[in-house]
Motif scaffolding. Sequence first.
Motif, PDB file in Angstrom:
ATOM      1  N   ALA A 198      -0.471  -7.246   2.386  1.00 53.04           N
ATOM      2  CA  ALA A 198      -1.218  -6.398   1.461  1.00 53.04           C
ATOM      3  C   ALA A 198      -0.356  -6.015   0.265  1.00 53.04           C
ATOM      4  O   ALA A 198      -0.825  -5.994  -0.886  1.00 53.04           O
ATOM      5  CB  ALA A 198      -1.695  -5.143   2.192  1.00 53.04           C
ATOM      6  N   ASP A 199       0.921  -5.723   0.525  1.00 50.29           N
ATOM      7  CA  ASP A 199       1.834  -5.381  -0.575  1.00 50.29           C
ATOM      8  C   ASP A 199       2.032  -6.572  -1.506  1.00 50.29           C
ATOM      9  O   ASP A 199       2.059  -6.422  -2.734  1.00 50.29           O
ATOM     10  CB  ASP A 199       3.167  -4.921   0.015  1.00 50.29           C
ATOM     11  CG  ASP A 199       4.191  -4.620  -1.056  1.00 50.29           C
ATOM     12  OD1 ASP A 199       4.076  -3.567  -1.710  1.00 50.29           O
ATOM     13  OD2 ASP A 199       5.109  -5.440  -1.240  1.00 50.29           O
ATOM     14  N   THR A 200       2.164  -7.776  -0.902  1.00 50.51           N
ATOM     15  CA  THR A 200       2.383  -8.979  -1.718  1.00 50.51           C
ATOM     16  C   THR A 200       1.169  -9.272  -2.590  1.00 50.51           C
ATOM     17  O   THR A 200       1.312  -9.638  -3.771  1.00 50.51           O
ATOM     18  CB  THR A 200       2.674 -10.174  -0.793  1.00 50.51           C
ATOM     19  OG1 THR A 200       3.837  -9.895  -0.015  1.00 50.51           O
ATOM     20  CG2 THR A 200       2.902 -11.447  -1.596  1.00 50.51           C
ATOM     21  N   GLU A 439       6.845   0.033  -9.690  1.00 52.32           N
ATOM     22  CA  GLU A 439       7.495  -0.764  -8.650  1.00 52.32           C
ATOM     23  C   GLU A 439       8.316   0.109  -7.696  1.00 52.32           C
ATOM     24  O   GLU A 439       8.378  -0.145  -6.494  1.00 52.32           O
ATOM     25  CB  GLU A 439       8.373  -1.844  -9.282  1.00 52.32           C
ATOM     26  CG  GLU A 439       7.596  -2.912 -10.037  1.00 52.32           C
ATOM     27  CD  GLU A 439       6.552  -3.582  -9.162  1.00 52.32           C
ATOM     28  OE1 GLU A 439       6.827  -3.825  -7.961  1.00 52.32           O
ATOM     29  OE2 GLU A 439       5.435  -3.837  -9.649  1.00 52.32           O
ATOM     30  N   THR A 440       8.918   1.147  -8.239  1.00 52.14           N
ATOM     31  CA  THR A 440       9.654   2.074  -7.376  1.00 52.14           C
ATOM     32  C   THR A 440       8.711   2.777  -6.411  1.00 52.14           C
ATOM     33  O   THR A 440       8.983   2.916  -5.211  1.00 52.14           O
ATOM     34  CB  THR A 440      10.398   3.118  -8.219  1.00 52.14           C
ATOM     35  OG1 THR A 440      11.330   2.454  -9.082  1.00 52.14           O
ATOM     36  CG2 THR A 440      11.150   4.106  -7.335  1.00 52.14           C
ATOM     37  N   SER A 441       7.563   3.198  -6.948  1.00 54.88           N
ATOM     38  CA  SER A 441       6.575   3.857  -6.099  1.00 54.88           C
ATOM     39  C   SER A 441       6.004   2.885  -5.068  1.00 54.88           C
ATOM     40  O   SER A 441       5.752   3.254  -3.910  1.00 54.88           O
ATOM     41  CB  SER A 441       5.442   4.413  -6.965  1.00 54.88           C
ATOM     42  OG  SER A 441       4.481   5.072  -6.169  1.00 54.88           O
ATOM     43  N   ARG A 442       5.848   1.618  -5.472  1.00 55.14           N
ATOM     44  CA  ARG A 442       5.335   0.612  -4.537  1.00 55.14           C
ATOM     45  C   ARG A 442       6.308   0.407  -3.373  1.00 55.14           C
ATOM     46  O   ARG A 442       5.913   0.306  -2.215  1.00 55.14           O
ATOM     47  CB  ARG A 442       5.109  -0.712  -5.268  1.00 55.14           C
ATOM     48  CG  ARG A 442       4.364  -1.747  -4.412  1.00 55.14           C
ATOM     49  CD  ARG A 442       4.549  -3.150  -4.976  1.00 55.14           C
ATOM     50  NE  ARG A 442       4.154  -3.236  -6.365  1.00 55.14           N
ATOM     51  CZ  ARG A 442       2.892  -3.413  -6.780  1.00 55.14           C
ATOM     52  NH1 ARG A 442       1.922  -3.457  -5.903  1.00 55.14           N
ATOM     53  NH2 ARG A 442       2.633  -3.512  -8.070  1.00 55.14           N
ATOM     54  N   ARG A 443       7.592   0.332  -3.696  1.00 55.83           N
ATOM     55  CA  ARG A 443       8.605   0.152  -2.637  1.00 55.83           C
ATOM     56  C   ARG A 443       8.621   1.343  -1.690  1.00 55.83           C
ATOM     57  O   ARG A 443       8.851   1.196  -0.489  1.00 55.83           O
ATOM     58  CB  ARG A 443       9.986  -0.047  -3.260  1.00 55.83           C
ATOM     59  CG  ARG A 443      10.159  -1.386  -3.971  1.00 55.83           C
ATOM     60  CD  ARG A 443      11.611  -1.616  -4.357  1.00 55.83           C
ATOM     61  NE  ARG A 443      11.774  -2.876  -5.075  1.00 55.83           N
ATOM     62  CZ  ARG A 443      11.718  -3.008  -6.392  1.00 55.83           C
ATOM     63  NH1 ARG A 443      11.498  -1.933  -7.146  1.00 55.83           N
ATOM     64  NH2 ARG A 443      11.870  -4.183  -6.948  1.00 55.83           N
ATOM     65  N   ASN A 444       8.402   2.528  -2.229  1.00 55.12           N
ATOM     66  CA  ASN A 444       8.356   3.723  -1.375  1.00 55.12           C
ATOM     67  C   ASN A 444       7.199   3.640  -0.374  1.00 55.12           C
ATOM     68  O   ASN A 444       7.347   3.995   0.798  1.00 55.12           O
ATOM     69  CB  ASN A 444       8.211   4.979  -2.231  1.00 55.12           C
ATOM     70  CG  ASN A 444       9.457   5.287  -3.024  1.00 55.12           C
ATOM     71  OD1 ASN A 444      10.557   4.834  -2.676  1.00 55.12           O
ATOM     72  ND2 ASN A 444       9.312   6.047  -4.104  1.00 55.12           N
ATOM     73  N   VAL A 445       6.047   3.156  -0.869  1.00 53.44           N
ATOM     74  CA  VAL A 445       4.894   3.003   0.024  1.00 53.44           C
ATOM     75  C   VAL A 445       5.189   1.975   1.106  1.00 53.44           C
ATOM     76  O   VAL A 445       4.931   2.200   2.307  1.00 53.44           O
ATOM     77  CB  VAL A 445       3.635   2.598  -0.760  1.00 53.44           C
ATOM     78  CG1 VAL A 445       2.481   2.295   0.196  1.00 53.44           C
ATOM     79  CG2 VAL A 445       3.233   3.691  -1.729  1.00 53.44           C
ATOM     80  N   LEU A 446       5.746   0.828   0.696  1.00 52.53           N
ATOM     81  CA  LEU A 446       6.060  -0.219   1.659  1.00 52.53           C
ATOM     82  C   LEU A 446       7.056   0.271   2.714  1.00 52.53           C
ATOM     83  O   LEU A 446       6.877   0.053   3.912  1.00 52.53           O
ATOM     84  CB  LEU A 446       6.619  -1.448   0.929  1.00 52.53           C
ATOM     85  CG  LEU A 446       7.062  -2.615   1.824  1.00 52.53           C
ATOM     86  CD1 LEU A 446       5.875  -3.158   2.603  1.00 52.53           C
ATOM     87  CD2 LEU A 446       7.724  -3.717   0.981  1.00 52.53           C
ATOM     88  N   SER A 447       8.089   0.954   2.269  1.00 55.25           N
ATOM     89  CA  SER A 447       9.091   1.473   3.202  1.00 55.25           C
ATOM     90  C   SER A 447       8.480   2.481   4.169  1.00 55.25           C
ATOM     91  O   SER A 447       8.779   2.471   5.369  1.00 55.25           O
ATOM     92  CB  SER A 447      10.243   2.121   2.430  1.00 55.25           C
ATOM     93  OG  SER A 447      10.907   1.171   1.618  1.00 55.25           O
TER      94      SER A 447
END
Length: 512
Positions: A198-200, A439-447
Motif C-alpha cells: 500500500a505504501d509503494t 515523504e518524512t510523514s509517509r515514512r513515519n506512517v510506514l514505521s
Amino acid sequence: MRHKNLQSLSLSLLPLLLPACGSSGLLTTVGPDYQTEPLKAAANWQAPQPVAHQGDPADLNRWWERFNDPVLNRFLAAAEQESASVADAAARIEKARANLVGADAALLPNIGSSIEAKRSSSSFGSDPFVWNQFPAGLQSSWEIDLFGGLARQEQAALSQLESKNAAWHDARVSVAAEVANAHLAYRYCEGQVQIVQADTESRRESARLSEIAGKAGFRAPGDIALANASAAEGNRTLLQQQAQCERSIKGIVAMTGLQETEVRKLLTGAPDRVAKLPSPPAFRIDSLPAQVLLQRPDIAAAERNVAEASANIGVELAKRFPKLSLSGNITPTLQSINGSALLLAETWAIGPTLSLPLFDAGKRAADVEAARAQYQAAASNFRSKVRTAVKEVEEALVRLDSASQRLPQGRNAVTGYRANFLAVRELYQVGLGNLIDVETSRRNVLSAEMALKEIEQERVSAWIALYRAAGGSWEQHEDARKAGPSSAAPNSGDPEKTDHVNHQTDFTGGKS
C-alpha cells in the motif's frame, strides 16, 4: 529315583528363592532409596499474569484446536509425523523398553535347550568303532538377587523408560511451538507485504502526479527526482519483503515434509486468512509455580534421570557383595556303537554357585563413586532445568504483558501519523507544502504501521512461548503419558509397565 531327588531338591530351595523374585534383595537391598524432593520454586510468579477471565489451566489440552485454523492443524500433524527429534525420542523409548524387559528377565530363571547329532570314531588300541550320539539338553540358570542389585537395575530401567516417555512429549510440544511460530512468521510477513505494498502504491501515485505537475511547470525537477526515488525505494522494500515471505514458505516445507505446492495452496486457499495473524485463545497458568513446573515434560524427564542415577548407585554397590546363582541341566542322549540299537543315557545336574569378589584393584569401589558422581550431576541438572523453566515462564509473562500494554499505544501512533500524513500531503497538493515533509510523514506512517504489526506478532508469539513454557498439553492423555508412542509387552502387572493400545495423540486433543 534320580528324578525324585531332583524334584525334592528344587522344592526345598523354592521357599528360599521366591523372595528373590520380588522388587528387593533376598537379604537386603543396598544403595539409597530414592525419594522425590519438592520443587524449589518461588511461592508466586513475579511477572503479571495475563487477564483470562474464562481461562483455565486445563485449556492447554485443546489449545491448538481452539485456534480454529485448519491450516495450522495440518502443519502441526505433518510436522510431528516428519520431525527427526520426535522420531529420535520415540526410538529412545523403544530402547528403554528393551532395557526394562532385560532388567525384568534378569530376575527370573533363564531356560534354554539344545539338540545335537554327533558321529565319532575311536579305537582305544584296537579295531576302531563308530559312535553315534543324539543328545537333547535342557539348561537353566538363575541369579538369586541377594543384595538387591537386580532390583535396583529394574528400578533404573523403569525410571529410564519414564524419562524417555517424558522426553518424547517434550519433543512433540517443542515441534508444535516451532511450527506455530513458523506459521505465525509467514502470516506476519504477509501483513508486512500488504503494508509495504500500500505504501509503494502511494509512492508510485505521488511520483506519477509529480511527473505530470513537472511537465506543466508546477513542480521543480528536484521534487520530481525525490518522488521517483521514493517510489524506487518502495519497490525495493516490497521486493525484499516478498522474498522474506518466500523464505518462510521454504521453512514450513522443511518442517512439515509437505510438497511446496500443497503448502502454498494451504496458505493461500482461504483468502480471509491471508495476512491475518492467528488469534491465540487466552488461558491462565496455575498461580503456584511448582504446579506449572510439574506439567513440563523436560522437568519430569530430568527428575526421572535423577531416580535412575540413584538406582544405579545400588547396582554398582551390589557388585561388591557375593553373588549366588543356581544352575542345572538335564541331557538325555540316544547313542549307538557300530550300528547297534539305540540306547538312552540320561545325565542331569543341579547346584548353587557362590561368587565372592576378592581383589579387583579398586575397580568396583571406583564404579560406585562414579555412580554417586553421576547422581550428583543428574540432581544438579534437574535443579538447573527447574531454574530455566521458571525463567522461561517469567519471560513469557513479561513479553505478553509488555505486548498487551504497547498494543493500544501502537494503534494510537498509527492513527496520529496517518492523520498527519494526510494533512501534509493535502497541503502539498494545493501548493502550500513541500515534498520532503510529505515523504518524512509517509515514512513515519510506514514505521508506525510496521511497528504495530510487530507488536501484534509479538503478542501471539508470547502466547505460544507461554504455552511452551507451561509444559504444553503433553499430559492430555494419561495412557499416552505411560505408554509413549507405542505399546509395550505385558509383564508383571505393574501399572507403569502394562500393555497399552498403540496410538498417537495429535495436537488438537484427539487421537490419530
